[in-house]
Scaffold this active site. Sequence first.
Site, PDB file in Angstrom:
ATOM      1  N   GLY A  49      -1.865 -13.940   3.608  1.00  0.00           N
ATOM      2  CA  GLY A  49      -2.270 -12.696   2.493  1.00  0.00           C
ATOM      3  C   GLY A  49      -2.590 -11.539   2.874  1.00  0.00           C
ATOM      4  O   GLY A  49      -3.084 -11.216   3.907  1.00  0.00           O
ATOM      5  N   THR A  50      -2.466 -10.604   2.123  1.00  0.00           N
ATOM      6  CA  THR A  50      -2.661  -9.097   2.188  1.00  0.00           C
ATOM      7  C   THR A  50      -3.033  -8.367   0.937  1.00  0.00           C
ATOM      8  O   THR A  50      -2.403  -8.918  -0.187  1.00  0.00           O
ATOM      9  CB  THR A  50      -1.759  -8.532   3.219  1.00  0.00           C
ATOM     10  OG1 THR A  50      -1.917  -7.326   3.676  1.00  0.00           O
ATOM     11  CG2 THR A  50      -0.505  -8.393   2.663  1.00  0.00           C
ATOM     12  N   THR A  51      -3.447  -7.149   1.006  1.00  0.00           N
ATOM     13  CA  THR A  51      -3.218  -6.251  -0.205  1.00  0.00           C
ATOM     14  C   THR A  51      -2.611  -4.947   0.211  1.00  0.00           C
ATOM     15  O   THR A  51      -3.179  -4.334   1.236  1.00  0.00           O
ATOM     16  CB  THR A  51      -4.489  -6.142  -0.940  1.00  0.00           C
ATOM     17  OG1 THR A  51      -4.967  -7.518  -1.245  1.00  0.00           O
ATOM     18  CG2 THR A  51      -4.355  -5.166  -1.958  1.00  0.00           C
TER      19      THR A  51
END
Length: 282
Positions: A49-51
Site C-alpha cells: 500500500g501507499t499514498t
Amino acid sequence: MALQDVCKWQAPDTQGLSPHLPPAGGWSVPLGCDPQTFLRLHGPRLAHGTTTLAFRFRHGVIAAADTRSSCGNYVACPASRKIIPVHQHLLGTTSGTSADCAAWYRVLRRELRLRALREGRLPSVAGAARLLSAMMSCYRGLDLCVATALCGWDRSGPALFYVCSDGTRLPGNVFSVGSGSPYAYGVLDRGYRYDLSPQEAYALARRAVAHATHRDAYSGGSVDLFHVRENGWEYVSRDDACVLYSELQKLPEPEEAAAEEGHAEPATLRGDSRMPAGTEML
C-alpha cells in the site's frame, strides 16, 4: 578456416540477461501452462500500500507521496522515493509493485529519449501517457501492478494524467492513488481550488498525505513534495509525517480562527504562508 574459429569467438548466450523486457507471451513458466493461469494460481500474493497524489492548478502541478515501502506487515524501506523524474518537465507518482514501477519508468524514459532524438522535441504529457498506457496494456493479465499519475508541463501548459497497468488512461485535475487515497481525497475535495497559490497548494498536499499516513497502516515515513513549473520540476521538501500531523492537530478550527480574528475576510485568512485558512482536521 572461419575467422570466428581463429579468434575462438562464441555467440552470446541469448538466454541470459537482457536489457529488454520479454514479450507478453515469453515469460518462463512450466511447459503446457498458460502464463496468465499460472500466475493467477501460483504467483505471489503480497499486500502492499501507499499514498500518492497529484493535482493541477494555476501555477503548475503538485505531486506528493509518502515514503514507506511495505511488503505485507513488513516495512521494507521507510525512506523510499515514490515520485520518479522522467525528464526536466515530466515526473510521475508510483503506486503498486516497486519493481514494476521502477522498470516501466526506465522503459518510458528510454522511449521518450528516442522519440526526442527522432523528432527533435519531447512528446507532450498526453503523448507520454498514451505511450506508457499502450506499452503496459500488452502485459494485461500477467500480474503487472503499476498505477501512476504523470505530472508535467508542455506546450499546452500544466497537464496531469492517470495511467494504470491495465491500459487505463485518464486526464484530470486531481488524482490520488494507493491504499491511503480515500483519506487523501477527503482532504483534497474540501480544500482544492484551481486558483490556489503555491504556498496554499504545498500546504494542501502535505495535509492530505499526512492525514492519510495517520489512518492508513501501509503509508508512513515522510512526505515528499514536488512542484512542476513552466521551467521544470522542483523538489520542494521532505517532512516527517508524524511531526507534520502533530503540527496540524495543534492548528485551530477555521471557525475558531475566524472568531478570534473578529470574523475577518477569507482573503485575510489565506494570507498565512505556512498553512492556508481552509486547514481543517479530519
